[in-house]
Design an enzyme around this catalytic site. Structure first.
Site, PDB file in Angstrom:
ATOM      1  N   LYS A  67       0.939  -0.945  -0.021  1.00  0.00           N
ATOM      2  CA  LYS A  67      -0.091  -0.065   0.149  1.00  0.00           C
ATOM      3  C   LYS A  67       0.851   1.290  -0.070  1.00  0.00           C
ATOM      4  O   LYS A  67       1.824   1.340   0.873  1.00  0.00           O
ATOM      5  CB  LYS A  67      -0.963  -0.059   1.194  1.00  0.00           C
ATOM      6  N   LYS A  91       5.248   2.135   8.212  1.00  0.00           N
ATOM      7  CA  LYS A  91       4.355   2.858   8.576  1.00  0.00           C
ATOM      8  C   LYS A  91       2.932   2.034   8.571  1.00  0.00           C
ATOM      9  O   LYS A  91       2.206   2.190   9.799  1.00  0.00           O
ATOM     10  CB  LYS A  91       3.796   4.079   7.540  1.00  0.00           C
ATOM     11  N   LYS A 103       5.065   1.971  -3.165  1.00  0.00           N
ATOM     12  CA  LYS A 103       4.777   3.355  -3.637  1.00  0.00           C
ATOM     13  C   LYS A 103       5.155   3.431  -5.144  1.00  0.00           C
ATOM     14  O   LYS A 103       5.688   2.628  -5.677  1.00  0.00           O
ATOM     15  CB  LYS A 103       6.049   4.170  -3.148  1.00  0.00           C
ATOM     16  N   THR A 187      -4.642  12.692   6.863  1.00  0.00           N
ATOM     17  CA  THR A 187      -3.132  12.740   7.202  1.00  0.00           C
ATOM     18  C   THR A 187      -2.900  13.856   7.942  1.00  0.00           C
ATOM     19  O   THR A 187      -2.460  13.727   9.255  1.00  0.00           O
ATOM     20  CB  THR A 187      -2.223  13.000   5.795  1.00  0.00           C
ATOM     21  N   ASN A 218      -2.202  19.340   1.190  1.00  0.00           N
ATOM     22  CA  ASN A 218      -3.054  18.480   1.720  1.00  0.00           C
ATOM     23  C   ASN A 218      -2.544  18.096   3.130  1.00  0.00           C
ATOM     24  O   ASN A 218      -3.562  18.139   4.082  1.00  0.00           O
ATOM     25  CB  ASN A 218      -3.228  17.159   0.908  1.00  0.00           C
ATOM     26  N   SER A 349      -7.274   5.359   4.467  1.00  0.00           N
ATOM     27  CA  SER A 349      -7.051   4.297   3.277  1.00  0.00           C
ATOM     28  C   SER A 349      -7.467   2.977   3.535  1.00  0.00           C
ATOM     29  O   SER A 349      -8.177   2.537   2.695  1.00  0.00           O
ATOM     30  CB  SER A 349      -5.845   4.723   2.520  1.00  0.00           C
TER      31      SER A 349
HETATM   32  P1  NAD Z   1       0.500  18.329  -1.524  1.00  0.00           P
HETATM   33  O1  NAD Z   1       1.217  18.261  -3.292  1.00  0.00           O
HETATM   34  O2  NAD Z   1      -0.826  18.532  -1.343  1.00  0.00           O
HETATM   35  O3  NAD Z   1       1.127  19.664  -1.015  1.00  0.00           O
HETATM   36  C1  NAD Z   1       2.622  19.811  -1.150  1.00  0.00           C
HETATM   37  C2  NAD Z   1       2.959  20.970  -0.522  1.00  0.00           C
HETATM   38  O4  NAD Z   1       4.339  21.324  -0.305  1.00  0.00           O
HETATM   39  C3  NAD Z   1       2.443  22.307  -1.438  1.00  0.00           C
HETATM   40  O5  NAD Z   1       1.866  23.260  -0.746  1.00  0.00           O
HETATM   41  C4  NAD Z   1       3.830  22.588  -1.995  1.00  0.00           C
HETATM   42  O6  NAD Z   1       3.706  24.147  -2.836  1.00  0.00           O
HETATM   43  C5  NAD Z   1       4.704  22.413  -1.040  1.00  0.00           C
HETATM   44  N1  NAD Z   1       6.110  22.403  -1.217  1.00  0.00           N
HETATM   45  C6  NAD Z   1       6.346  21.887  -2.308  1.00  0.00           C
HETATM   46  N2  NAD Z   1       7.902  22.037  -2.464  1.00  0.00           N
HETATM   47  C7  NAD Z   1       8.184  22.741  -1.509  1.00  0.00           C
HETATM   48  C8  NAD Z   1       9.678  23.281  -0.846  1.00  0.00           C
HETATM   49  N3  NAD Z   1      10.443  23.168  -1.607  1.00  0.00           N
HETATM   50  N4  NAD Z   1       9.170  24.154  -0.014  1.00  0.00           N
HETATM   51  C9  NAD Z   1       8.161  24.480   0.699  1.00  0.00           C
HETATM   52  N5  NAD Z   1       7.153  23.918   0.397  1.00  0.00           N
HETATM   53  C10 NAD Z   1       6.958  23.271  -0.828  1.00  0.00           C
HETATM   54  O7  NAD Z   1       1.273  17.116  -1.038  1.00  0.00           O
HETATM   55  P2  NAD Z   1       0.787  16.441   0.397  1.00  0.00           P
HETATM   56  O8  NAD Z   1      -0.071  15.213  -0.009  1.00  0.00           O
HETATM   57  O9  NAD Z   1       0.266  17.476   1.317  1.00  0.00           O
HETATM   58  O10 NAD Z   1       2.097  15.551   0.778  1.00  0.00           O
HETATM   59  C11 NAD Z   1       3.126  16.325   1.535  1.00  0.00           C
HETATM   60  C12 NAD Z   1       4.075  15.473   2.136  1.00  0.00           C
HETATM   61  O11 NAD Z   1       3.215  14.693   3.077  1.00  0.00           O
HETATM   62  C13 NAD Z   1       4.945  14.423   1.278  1.00  0.00           C
HETATM   63  O12 NAD Z   1       5.878  14.067   2.062  1.00  0.00           O
HETATM   64  C14 NAD Z   1       3.792  13.307   1.293  1.00  0.00           C
HETATM   65  O13 NAD Z   1       4.776  12.177   1.154  1.00  0.00           O
HETATM   66  C15 NAD Z   1       3.496  13.314   2.953  1.00  0.00           C
HETATM   67  N6  NAD Z   1       2.420  12.389   3.025  1.00  0.00           N
HETATM   68  C16 NAD Z   1       1.100  12.774   2.209  1.00  0.00           C
HETATM   69  C17 NAD Z   1       0.002  12.023   2.605  1.00  0.00           C
HETATM   70  C18 NAD Z   1      -1.521  12.285   1.969  1.00  0.00           C
HETATM   71  O14 NAD Z   1      -2.212  11.566   2.508  1.00  0.00           O
HETATM   72  N7  NAD Z   1      -1.390  13.245   1.276  1.00  0.00           N
HETATM   73  C19 NAD Z   1       0.155  11.106   3.515  1.00  0.00           C
HETATM   74  C20 NAD Z   1       1.326  10.610   4.174  1.00  0.00           C
HETATM   75  C21 NAD Z   1       2.291  11.500   3.766  1.00  0.00           C
END
Ligand code: NAD
Length: 420
Positions: A67, A91, A103, A187, A218, A349
């Site tokens: 997953k 995780k 992934k 998350t 997100n 999920s």
């Molecule tokens: P997203 O695409 O919704 O948002 C990413 C954010 O990071 C955006 O606001 C973007 O502008 C910002 N960003 C990108 N590059 C950047 C930088 N250099 N400096 C500062 N900000 C920057 O992505 P997300 O889903 O929120 O994921 C963010 C992190 O959380 C990732 O590491 C992802 O693996 C992790 N994550 C997400 C989920 C999920 O359910 N969405 C679950 C577990 C982990």
């Protein structure tokens, strides 16, 4: 072998010192079970053809189907996908889900694609990996720059390939296509629950503590919103383009609404009390709680000494390097590790997958209650393990996960090692 994956595995080595683990299990976890690369060739709106490199990795399925999300990001590479799938394995074990880790990713700047190009790319991804993924084999979800719309297209494409509706193949779908209530903010909500549950241990207080968040997507936005609603003062927020700082506190909801409307975090509605600040500088500002919620490798040996937060909650995957961890520990900074802090997403999920399989859907309150019931006891166990073994929270989380994977391998017997 490049660095992120090698770095990721160092956590395993550290944790294995604290438990009695079968050396064969460590050997089994050394490399992914299987990976698949593909080139996705799509026709662009201007009639030209472009190809994009893509990957999917199933790291380990000892505890169940693999997953993990699919990331659309320009610098994505196989090494990063392997590291991310390694983290997903741990995780899922921390959250005690019947899943292994996987992934996927595409090296693409998704923001530069039109909606129709994005849809073609998403559907082509599924065509390329249709035999690799599956509701009982490998179940993708959203990650950076993929969302419920992309998951909807992917589920739809997979269903067309197998000739029947197959919503359980992907999670994070729109509600209309079998998504779960409560998945969108899961998350951020999970991270928020962990912070609030261990608040006393972290010496944080809703009415007194200040927070800086890196990444306003997100994960970052929803956590910021919930903490703000409870009285935490959000003094810094940044996205990929800009950082905002205000000692007297920012309103994440208003900032997010304006960002969506106007496309930029800093815009004509930004209050005059707000200072623009670089992403790097914002990380180093004084605050009680720092939340990296964007990319890997944001706190490294180069800047760890400058971090002034008391607690760091890793909503992003892998934002702190191994070397930085040691510096932060020396400076008594508590790190809530990614494999616990951002597990809310994969937990909901899992709930979505269960609902798809049962064909019976839950109300939002039920989803939120079940998430709380699942994540808080694990946070508690990790905190207690930390105290009991005199280790940091990350090592404690890996110890907990490794014990569970070890037990699952042993329950499988020789099959887990593909011995005939
Ligand atoms: P997203 O695409 O919704 O948002 C990413 C954010 O990071 C955006 O606001 C973007 O502008 C910002 N960003 C990108 N590059 C950047 C930088 N250099 N400096 C500062 N900000 C920057 O992505 P997300 O889903 O929120 O994921 C963010 C992190 O959380 C990732 O590491 C992802 O693996 C992790 N994550 C997400 C989920 C999920 O359910 N969405 C679950 C577990 C982990």
């Amino acid at each position: 072998m490049s660095r992120l994956f090698t770095e990721a595995k160092r956590r395993l080595k550290t944790a294995s010192k604290y438990i009695d683990i079968d050396p064969d299990v460590l050997e089994k976890l050394k490399y992914p079970q299987e990976t698949l690369s593909a080139s996705l060739l799509i026709r662009m709106d201007d009639g030209s053809r472009r190809s994009f490199k893509a990957w999917r990795c199933r790291y380990d399925d000892t505890r169940g189907p693999t997953k993990g999300g699919i990331r659309f990001y320009p610098s994505v590479c196989l090494d990063e996908i392997m590291a991310l799938s390694f983290w997903m394995t741990f995780k899922c074990a921390v959250a005690n889900l019947p899943f292994g880790g996987g992934k996927g990713g595409v090296a693409v700047n998704a923001q530069k694609l039109s909606k129709s190009e994005l849809e073609k790319l998403s559907r082509t991804y599924v065509k390329a990996f249709s035999k690799f993924i599956g509701p009982d084999r490998d179940i993708p979800a959203p990650d950076m720059y993929t969302n419920s719309m992309v998951m909807g297209w992917m589920a739809d494409e997979y269903s067309a390939i197998v000739g029947q509706p197959s919503p359980a193949v992907i999670t994070g779908k729109p509600l209309e296509l079998g998504g779960s209530q409560g998945r969108k903010d899961a998350t951020g909500y999970g991270g928020y629950l962990v912070i609030r549950h261990l608040e006393k241990e972290f010496e944080l207080h809703p009415k007194k503590s200040s927070v800086i968040i890196q990444g306003f997507g997100n994960a970052g936005f929803h956590c910021a919103k919930l903490l703000h609603q409870d009285g935490y003062k959000i003094i810094g927020i940044c996205d990929s383009k800009t950082g905002l700082y205000d000692k007297s506190g920012l309103d994440p909801i208003a900032l997010y609404d304006n960002k969506i409307k106007l496309g930029a975090l800093f815009n004509q509605y930004t209050p005059p009390s707000v200072t623009q600040m670089s992403n790097t500088k914002l990380l180093e500002e004084k605050c009680d709680l720092l939340i990296p919620a964007a990319l890997e490798n944001q706190i490294t040996a180069l800047n760890a000494e400058n971090i002034k937060a008391s607690v760091i909650c890793e909503l992003a995957n892998g934002p702190i390097t191994f070397a930085a961890d040691e510096i932060l520990a020396k400076n008594n900074i508590t790190v809530i590790p990614d494999i616990l802090a951002n597990a809310g997403g994969v937990i909901v999920s899992y709930f979505e997958w269960v609902q798809n399989k049962a064909g019976y859907y839950w109300e939002e309150d039920e989803v939120r209650t079940k998430l709380k019931q699942r994540i808080e006891p694990e946070a508690h166990k990790i905190w207690n393990l930390k105290l009991e073994l005199g280790i940091d929270m990350r090592t404690a989380a890996y110890v907990l996960a490794l014990e569970r994977i070890n037990a699952a391998v042993s329950a499988h017997g020789t099959k887990a090692f593909f011995v005939s």
